[in-house]
Design a protein around this motif. Structure first.
Motif, mmCIF file in Angstrom:
data_model
loop_
_atom_site.group_PDB
_atom_site.id
_atom_site.type_symbol
_atom_site.label_atom_id
_atom_site.label_comp_id
_atom_site.label_asym_id
_atom_site.label_seq_id
_atom_site.Cartn_x
_atom_site.Cartn_y
_atom_site.Cartn_z
ATOM 1 N N MET A 173 -4.606 -11.231 9.542
ATOM 2 C CA MET A 173 -3.239 -11.616 9.171
ATOM 3 C C MET A 173 -2.434 -10.282 8.604
ATOM 4 S SD MET A 173 -2.939 -15.474 7.884
ATOM 5 C CE MET A 173 -4.316 -15.357 6.376
ATOM 6 N N LEU A 174 -3.525 -9.534 8.228
ATOM 7 C CA LEU A 174 -2.830 -8.360 7.522
ATOM 8 C C LEU A 174 -2.576 -7.287 8.471
ATOM 9 C CD1 LEU A 174 -2.878 -7.020 4.768
ATOM 10 C CD2 LEU A 174 -5.009 -5.917 5.001
ATOM 11 N N THR A 175 -1.308 -6.464 8.276
ATOM 12 C CA THR A 175 -0.954 -5.619 9.027
ATOM 13 C C THR A 175 -2.085 -4.628 9.174
ATOM 14 O OG1 THR A 175 1.374 -6.002 8.304
ATOM 15 C CG2 THR A 175 0.986 -4.022 9.655
ATOM 16 N N PRO A 176 -2.321 -4.009 10.527
ATOM 17 C CA PRO A 176 -3.446 -3.014 10.664
ATOM 18 C C PRO A 176 -2.706 -1.413 10.222
ATOM 19 C CG PRO A 176 -3.224 -4.344 12.574
ATOM 20 C CD PRO A 176 -2.100 -4.681 11.723
ATOM 21 N N ILE A 177 -3.569 -0.707 9.841
ATOM 22 C CA ILE A 177 -3.070 0.595 9.367
ATOM 23 C C ILE A 177 -2.385 1.602 10.382
ATOM 24 C CG2 ILE A 177 -4.013 2.791 8.326
ATOM 25 C CD1 ILE A 177 -3.900 0.770 6.253
ATOM 26 N N ASP A 178 -2.904 1.358 11.715
ATOM 27 C CA ASP A 178 -2.403 1.947 12.797
ATOM 28 C C ASP A 178 -0.890 1.416 12.955
ATOM 29 O OD1 ASP A 178 -3.123 -0.288 13.575
ATOM 30 O OD2 ASP A 178 -4.340 0.326 15.549
ATOM 31 N N THR A 179 -0.824 0.276 13.002
ATOM 32 C CA THR A 179 0.586 -0.308 13.209
ATOM 33 C C THR A 179 1.690 0.058 12.081
ATOM 34 O OG1 THR A 179 -0.433 -2.469 14.016
ATOM 35 C CG2 THR A 179 2.013 -2.528 13.272
ATOM 36 N N MET A 180 0.926 0.405 10.838
ATOM 37 C CA MET A 180 1.909 0.812 9.528
ATOM 38 C C MET A 180 2.447 2.266 10.031
ATOM 39 S SD MET A 180 2.745 -1.125 7.536
ATOM 40 C CE MET A 180 3.285 0.099 6.229
#
Length: 205
Positions: free
Chosen positions: A169-176
């Motif tokens: 559920m946590l936003t991935p770093i690469d998406t950020m």
């Protein structure tokens, strides 16, 4: 309650009329005649014509799922998403525990601890999606907009442990880094042109 208006109704002057209802047949021959009468009256063929007409229509609006999916609204309440801070890529959750307290299905569990700088951080966080009713109270009460509802509604699994994975559920770093995290207006939301004004901070919250 006064029942006089109902007991003294004048059927002739009140615009009422009697419905001619035939008695239900009790013999097999009478039942057969009723079926034959209803069949050849035309209702059966009208229903068959409607089915055949819809079957051979050219403009069929069938969605080829899962290759095609219907668009869902931005406020759709599906599987939760845990947001990150844009300036530090850290988790937004501050461990206040409001989501755990307001959850009416009792499916959120949170454990907090203090780091070496005596700052509160979230140790473990889990949402039992097998119990969750997706009411949205946890997202409404969150002061930091750390938890929202996303559009992922395909959460079927044969293992119960798959319903409580926080990392999913946590936003991935690469998406950020691609700035693809969906944001909502409210307290804690980002402002326009934040990349020009926000600087990296060493803090993890």
């Amino acid at each position: 309650m006064n029942m006089e208006p109902f007991n003294d109704r004048n059927v002739a002057e009140g615009g009422y009329y009697l419905v001619d209802i035939e008695d239900y047949p009790t013999t097999p021959w009478g039942k057969f005649k009723r079926v034959a009468k209803r069949t050849f009256k035309g209702e059966l063929f009208v229903g068959l014509w409607v089915v055949l007409r819809e079957m051979f229509k050219a403009d069929i609006h069938t969605v080829q799922y899962p290759a095609e999916k219907m668009p869902i609204g931005p406020r759709y309440r599906a599987v939760h998403e845990m947001k990150r801070l844009w300036e530090s890529d850290a988790e937004r959750c501050i461990g206040c525990g409001l989501c755990e307290k307001i959850c009416i299905s009792n499916c959120i569990r949170m454990e907090t601890r203090y780091d070496e700088n005596q700052r509160k951080e979230v140790g473990e966080y889990s949402i039992n999606l097998g119990r969750c009713i997706f009411c949205g109270y946890c997202a409404e009460v969150c002061p930091e907009l750390a938890i929202t509802h996303g559009g992922e509604y395909e959460n079927a699994s044969d293992q119960r442990e798959h319903f409580i994975l926080y990392d999913d559920m946590l936003t991935p770093i690469d998406t950020m880094k691609a700035k693809a995290q969906q944001e909502f207006e409210g307290f804690g939301a980002i402002t326009p042109h934040e990349d020009e004004r926000v600087k990296k901070t060493p803090l993890a919250y």
